[in-house]
Design a protein around this motif. Sequence first.
Motif, PDB file in Angstrom:
ATOM      1  N   ILE A  48      -1.228  -2.096  -9.892  1.00 22.50           N
ATOM      2  CA  ILE A  48      -1.952  -1.338  -8.969  1.00 22.50           C
ATOM      3  C   ILE A  48      -3.627  -1.310  -9.071  1.00 22.50           C
ATOM      4  CG2 ILE A  48      -0.037   0.080  -8.500  1.00 22.50           C
ATOM      5  CD1 ILE A  48      -1.472   2.297 -10.285  1.00 22.50           C
ATOM      6  N   ASP A  49      -4.134  -0.887  -7.991  1.00 17.37           N
ATOM      7  CA  ASP A  49      -5.891  -0.427  -8.093  1.00 17.37           C
ATOM      8  C   ASP A  49      -5.707   0.941  -8.150  1.00 17.37           C
ATOM      9  OD1 ASP A  49      -6.545  -3.015  -7.725  1.00 17.37           O
ATOM     10  OD2 ASP A  49      -6.581  -3.034  -5.513  1.00 17.37           O
ATOM     11  N   SER A  91      -4.895   5.918  -0.213  1.00 12.16           N
ATOM     12  CA  SER A  91      -3.761   4.943  -0.098  1.00 12.16           C
ATOM     13  C   SER A  91      -4.171   4.187  -1.711  1.00 12.16           C
ATOM     14  CB  SER A  91      -3.956   3.737   0.876  1.00 12.16           C
ATOM     15  OG  SER A  91      -5.391   3.136   0.665  1.00 12.16           O
ATOM     16  N   ILE A  92      -3.113   3.901  -2.387  1.00  7.16           N
ATOM     17  CA  ILE A  92      -2.898   3.091  -3.528  1.00  7.16           C
ATOM     18  C   ILE A  92      -2.478   1.818  -3.283  1.00  7.16           C
ATOM     19  CG2 ILE A  92      -2.125   2.877  -6.034  1.00  7.16           C
ATOM     20  CD1 ILE A  92      -2.332   5.700  -6.302  1.00  7.16           C
ATOM     21  N   VAL A 132       3.451   7.151  -6.203  1.00  6.40           N
ATOM     22  CA  VAL A 132       3.743   5.683  -6.274  1.00  6.40           C
ATOM     23  C   VAL A 132       5.229   5.587  -7.058  1.00  6.40           C
ATOM     24  CG1 VAL A 132       3.584   3.539  -6.840  1.00  6.40           C
ATOM     25  CG2 VAL A 132       1.692   4.834  -6.080  1.00  6.40           C
ATOM     26  N   LEU A 133       5.357   5.911  -8.229  1.00  4.24           N
ATOM     27  CA  LEU A 133       6.612   5.860  -9.099  1.00  4.24           C
ATOM     28  C   LEU A 133       7.827   6.683  -8.338  1.00  4.24           C
ATOM     29  CD1 LEU A 133       5.286   5.976 -12.699  1.00  4.24           C
ATOM     30  CD2 LEU A 133       5.772   3.891 -11.226  1.00  4.24           C
ATOM     31  N   THR A 166       0.902  -1.127   0.171  1.00  4.47           N
ATOM     32  CA  THR A 166       0.021   0.002   0.020  1.00  4.47           C
ATOM     33  C   THR A 166       0.938   1.101  -0.014  1.00  4.47           C
ATOM     34  OG1 THR A 166      -1.545  -1.142   1.223  1.00  4.47           O
ATOM     35  CG2 THR A 166      -1.829   1.324   1.341  1.00  4.47           C
ATOM     36  N   PHE A 167       0.704   1.895  -0.912  1.00  8.09           N
ATOM     37  CA  PHE A 167       1.451   3.502  -1.112  1.00  8.09           C
ATOM     38  C   PHE A 167       0.741   4.678  -0.636  1.00  8.09           C
ATOM     39  CE2 PHE A 167       2.983   0.468  -4.003  1.00  8.09           C
ATOM     40  CZ  PHE A 167       4.189   0.559  -4.007  1.00  8.09           C
ATOM     41  N   PRO A 168       0.832   5.513   0.380  1.00 12.52           N
ATOM     42  CA  PRO A 168       0.195   6.850   0.732  1.00 12.52           C
ATOM     43  C   PRO A 168       0.383   7.681  -0.178  1.00 12.52           C
ATOM     44  CG  PRO A 168       2.459   6.334   1.949  1.00 12.52           C
ATOM     45  CD  PRO A 168       2.076   5.222   1.031  1.00 12.52           C
ATOM     46  N   VAL A 169      -0.594   8.570  -0.815  1.00 15.14           N
ATOM     47  CA  VAL A 169      -0.341   9.394  -1.608  1.00 15.14           C
ATOM     48  C   VAL A 169      -1.474  10.554  -1.126  1.00 15.14           C
ATOM     49  CG1 VAL A 169      -0.016   8.070  -3.723  1.00 15.14           C
ATOM     50  CG2 VAL A 169      -2.437   8.675  -3.007  1.00 15.14           C
TER      51      VAL A 169
END
Length: 330
Positions: free
Chosen positions: A106-107, A50-51, A134-135, A38-41
């Motif tokens: 990813i979602d 979250s992604i 994310v990237l 899970t990535f925070p954005v």
Amino acid sequence: MHRAIRCFFTVLIALAALALVAPRPAAATSQIRVKEVTFPVTLSDGNTYSIAGHLYYQHSYRNKTLQVAIHGGSYNHRYWDAPAVNGHPYSYARFMARLNYAVLAIDQLGSGESSRPPGDLVTLEEAGSGVHQVLASLRGAHNPLGHAFDEIVLVGHSLGSMTATHVQGAYGDADALVTTGMGHVPVPSPFDPADFAALLQQPYFTLPAELRAEHFYNPLLADPDVIALDNAELIDELPRALAVSALASQYDPAVTLVDQVTSPVLVQLGELDPIAPGSTADLEDDAWTSASSVTVQVLPGMGHDFNLHVHNLVSWLPIHGWIAATLCGG
């Protein structure tokens, strides 16, 4: 000279791998590992969302070319990891993992296990900002995987291709871009505007099963059981703002930023795709005015959902070959 020689042998190795993989596409799937991350954005409203992503790899994901795969509208990451049906494999992510890539599917925001912001917040620009974050984190070690990737390829499908193109044009995060099921040459929409007008009454919506079956598949090369599985298990919702911004701006370079992409680009169009037909291929490369190279491939007999047709290898194998030849890291 050394780089040229390395590229030459990388391509030879890639071709040899294809010879080994293609006859046995369902083999060794148990060796693929899947890691949920899970990535925070942070979006323009100042809130953190979250992604979610699923990382597919074999043995280890370190020191591998990373493919970041972005699904299209009314799907989530499972478009890239559909189960085998009637003995035929439909998982792009697992196929590529067996070829020594790491694949992060990813979602998109509002889909799958990612956060569900207000449906009118997630425009193409906001979705792109989330993917960019994310990237950017994946280039350094401060991310949920604890590893910095040297080579990243963005791979999109349909609306996910539009997101990927926007991200690459705005931020240049990836070393290469692959788009599938999306073009920049205007064609009439196969969808009835009245259908969308009704759907857009809700902040989140999906396409009815009958429209998906009609517009996403070439029935002569799609298993009816896969179409049924798609509408039962792979279907998801998408935010209204993302759909509206995409529909209104699909052919507007000021929004898609297609003319600002500077990396190598591979475009795959389905011959029988009513949304982005192969008949536009001769004009497609005109849109990518700043790309270092553009390769346009037309996939024979292919409908819109490349991964979910029985001849999906006609998409997957050229993507692998192109990445290997372009980055010499595939």
